[in-house]
Design a protein around this motif. Sequence first.
Motif, mmCIF file in Angstrom:
data_model
loop_
_atom_site.group_PDB
_atom_site.id
_atom_site.type_symbol
_atom_site.label_atom_id
_atom_site.label_comp_id
_atom_site.label_asym_id
_atom_site.label_seq_id
_atom_site.Cartn_x
_atom_site.Cartn_y
_atom_site.Cartn_z
ATOM 1 N N TRP A 146 61.115 70.240 -21.489
ATOM 2 C CA TRP A 146 62.277 70.370 -20.615
ATOM 3 C C TRP A 146 62.085 69.613 -19.291
ATOM 4 O O TRP A 146 63.048 69.395 -18.537
ATOM 5 N N GLU A 156 64.224 64.881 -18.507
ATOM 6 C CA GLU A 156 65.681 65.056 -18.453
ATOM 7 C C GLU A 156 66.381 64.369 -19.614
ATOM 8 O O GLU A 156 67.508 64.722 -19.962
ATOM 9 N N SER A 184 69.812 68.661 -17.158
ATOM 10 C CA SER A 184 70.175 69.828 -16.342
ATOM 11 C C SER A 184 71.455 69.503 -15.576
ATOM 12 O O SER A 184 71.412 69.103 -14.402
ATOM 13 N N SER A 210 73.712 71.245 -14.175
ATOM 14 C CA SER A 210 74.080 72.074 -13.018
ATOM 15 C C SER A 210 73.062 71.983 -11.889
ATOM 16 O O SER A 210 73.033 72.825 -11.004
ATOM 17 N N CYS A 211 72.213 70.962 -11.922
ATOM 18 C CA CYS A 211 71.207 70.774 -10.877
ATOM 19 C C CYS A 211 71.885 70.625 -9.516
ATOM 20 O O CYS A 211 72.904 69.938 -9.382
ATOM 21 N N CYS A 226 64.902 67.224 -7.490
ATOM 22 C CA CYS A 226 64.449 67.911 -8.704
ATOM 23 C C CYS A 226 63.823 66.923 -9.682
ATOM 24 O O CYS A 226 62.833 67.240 -10.342
ATOM 25 N N LYS A 249 60.140 67.267 -11.126
ATOM 26 C CA LYS A 249 59.867 67.315 -12.564
ATOM 27 C C LYS A 249 58.816 66.282 -12.958
ATOM 28 O O LYS A 249 57.963 66.532 -13.813
ATOM 29 N N SER A 270 68.800 76.447 -10.508
ATOM 30 C CA SER A 270 69.382 76.166 -11.820
ATOM 31 C C SER A 270 68.352 75.507 -12.743
ATOM 32 O O SER A 270 68.197 75.903 -13.901
ATOM 33 N N CYS A 271 67.670 74.501 -12.231
ATOM 34 C CA CYS A 271 66.664 73.814 -13.055
ATOM 35 C C CYS A 271 65.495 74.745 -13.376
ATOM 36 O O CYS A 271 64.939 74.692 -14.482
ATOM 37 N N LEU A 283 66.592 77.053 -16.182
ATOM 38 C CA LEU A 283 66.639 76.327 -17.448
ATOM 39 C C LEU A 283 65.222 76.087 -17.978
ATOM 40 O O LEU A 283 64.948 76.235 -19.176
#
Length: 312
Positions: free
Chosen positions: A225, A228, A233, A235-236, A242, A246, A276-277, A280
């Motif tokens: 995950w 990307e 994601s 809704s980041c 982010c 990641k 959000s991230c 997820l």
Amino acid sequence: MHAAKRPRTDDSPSLNITRSDIWFDDGNIIVQAETTQFRLYKGALCASSAILKEAVENLGESKGVEGCPILFLSDSSEDLGCLLHVMFYPWSYPADEPIHFSVLAAFLRLGRKYEIKPLYEKALARFTAVFPSSVDDYLNADLKNKLVRRDPDTSRRGEVAVDAIVLGRELGIVSVLPAAFWCASMYPQYLATPSTRSLTDDDRDIILRTTTPLQVAYSTYLFDWLDEAVVPSPSCTQGPSCTQAKTQLSLKLWKPNNSMWRLRWLPWCVEGLCRSCAALGKKHHHEGVERLWKELPSFFNLPEWEEILALC
């Protein structure tokens, strides 16, 4: 199953007989395993096991040592000593403290052989708590508070895992094998030590062959995950921030494959990500753990979980 007995003859070769510390001066029966003798009470021995009771009764009134009949058993003196310690000195092994793996093995072997159900069931519960069949039990187990240890001074889980494989194979306790193999795969350095001499060549080869593909599956299932392109994601709320986080996490957790091998979720695995991230990532991590555990037996040439649990 009957306790093994053997006659003693006058022309038998002289043996260096050892008197155990379990020796009651007013005892009325001698039990011998290998070259170690234990002086016990017939009544207590008979009350512990119907199989031992039958063996005692079959001795008749023969006299051996200090007027006591001798019951010869085919067990190792170490295993028998563990059994008799818990029988006559039950405080020797407190239920809330770790025990040496050899003690656990003795309880399982002799508890089953002599049909001492409470002893066997308690030992089995301890064994399966350390190497459970359920991923939830594995994650919730307090593994730092060891239930068993490899030797008096350490709690080296890699060596305990190897011992668990050997014992699970010996006694047909298949449910512990996937978790035991999983733990042994984390510590391949123990496969070259004298402590693993009893591990079969087949099982050693399985672990060595599986370590790399299992590590790849672990990293991919739990951390893909972070890519990307694999798990977008939408809704980041932090965008490039982010993405950069990641990338950094990916270097720590996923690329290259690492040797963490932790199934438990750790908050720092989403350090720097927006809410959000992070949510997820946690969701996909949980799904990855479930997938890996479901497939775990297949990595070690074991039956599927459903078949394993049906054997319990």
